[in-house]
Design a protein around this motif. Sequence first.
Motif, PDB file in Angstrom:
ATOM      1  N   VAL A  40       1.633  -5.189 -11.187  1.00 32.43           N
ATOM      2  CA  VAL A  40       0.634  -5.847 -10.344  1.00 32.43           C
ATOM      3  C   VAL A  40      -0.338  -6.646 -11.199  1.00 32.43           C
ATOM      4  O   VAL A  40      -0.739  -7.762 -10.839  1.00 32.43           O
ATOM      5  N   LYS A  69      -1.977   1.041  -4.453  1.00 30.88           N
ATOM      6  CA  LYS A  69      -0.743   1.846  -4.346  1.00 30.88           C
ATOM      7  C   LYS A  69      -0.445   2.554  -5.656  1.00 30.88           C
ATOM      8  O   LYS A  69       0.069   3.677  -5.658  1.00 30.88           O
ATOM      9  N   ASN A 117      -5.965  -4.657  -3.306  1.00 28.86           N
ATOM     10  CA  ASN A 117      -5.248  -3.795  -2.365  1.00 28.86           C
ATOM     11  C   ASN A 117      -3.855  -3.432  -2.876  1.00 28.86           C
ATOM     12  O   ASN A 117      -3.375  -2.309  -2.658  1.00 28.86           O
ATOM     13  N   LEU A 118      -3.191  -4.368  -3.559  1.00 33.52           N
ATOM     14  CA  LEU A 118      -1.888  -4.066  -4.133  1.00 33.52           C
ATOM     15  C   LEU A 118      -1.998  -2.978  -5.200  1.00 33.52           C
ATOM     16  O   LEU A 118      -1.151  -2.091  -5.299  1.00 33.52           O
ATOM     17  N   TRP A 164       2.256  -2.748   1.774  1.00 39.30           N
ATOM     18  CA  TRP A 164       2.224  -3.200   0.383  1.00 39.30           C
ATOM     19  C   TRP A 164       3.140  -4.391   0.172  1.00 39.30           C
ATOM     20  O   TRP A 164       2.745  -5.384  -0.435  1.00 39.30           O
ATOM     21  N   TRP A 165       4.353  -4.306   0.679  1.00 38.45           N
ATOM     22  CA  TRP A 165       5.306  -5.397   0.479  1.00 38.45           C
ATOM     23  C   TRP A 165       4.877  -6.659   1.221  1.00 38.45           C
ATOM     24  O   TRP A 165       5.155  -7.781   0.775  1.00 38.45           O
ATOM     25  N   TYR A 214       0.408   7.198   0.413  1.00 38.14           N
ATOM     26  CA  TYR A 214       1.131   5.961   0.693  1.00 38.14           C
ATOM     27  C   TYR A 214       0.188   4.891   1.248  1.00 38.14           C
ATOM     28  O   TYR A 214      -0.651   5.171   2.105  1.00 38.14           O
ATOM     29  N   GLN A 215       0.321   3.680   0.754  1.00 37.61           N
ATOM     30  CA  GLN A 215      -0.477   2.552   1.215  1.00 37.61           C
ATOM     31  C   GLN A 215       0.416   1.627   2.040  1.00 37.61           C
ATOM     32  O   GLN A 215       1.292   0.957   1.498  1.00 37.61           O
TER      33      GLN A 215
END
Length: 218
Positions: free
Chosen positions: A130, A180, A176-177, A190-191, A186-187
């Motif tokens: 990221v 995770k 926000n990415l 994400w994808w 679990y967020q």
Amino acid sequence: MAASPLLSLVRKDLVMEWRQKHTLFGVLLYVGSTVFVIYMMNGQPVDKVWNALFWLTQLFVAVNAVAKSFLQESVSRFRYYYSIVKPQTFMLAKMIYSLVLQTFMTLVSLILFWIMLGDPITQNGLFACVALLGGVSLALVFTFISAIAARANQNTGMMAIIGFPLVTPVLMILGNLALKAIAPVYQPGWWTLAGVLALFDGLVVVLSVILFPFLWKE
């Protein structure tokens, strides 16, 4: 043969960056001193604060390291480039140079954060990916902004005006990415966020290639 001018321009920028070591080392000093000051004032922050501080540091690193890519070129040098290469080649070369520089600075920042501010991340590999993706996004955006500012009579104020609405959503998505890789739960989405950021990067590249020839002729 088409790639030869592109690679030559990238190599030229990297060689100039190495020759002007004071600029490169100045940015490295800025990164190191920033992390050290954060450590002295706050110790090792909690995970979300750590994440926010990391991306704010990346923002200022991009401003100091990448945004000057076009502003350091003189008008006479632009005229020389205009006579030997296509504007699209010149723009892509600047983007590649910015990607290399920002990627290096991102890795240095990440290592310093891990060493001095602790490691609250549960998935280090994912966060590193990221971080590199964020470095790519910031490099592309600030190269695009730098091109506009350079062709607007070296107006650095233009960078702040255009940069704020472009960089703010990028930093929000990156923050926000990164959650995770930090949060143990679990967020969702994400994808979707990663896809939005990838589309944004692609849009910046396309707009740069389309619009820069018009700026080039001014």
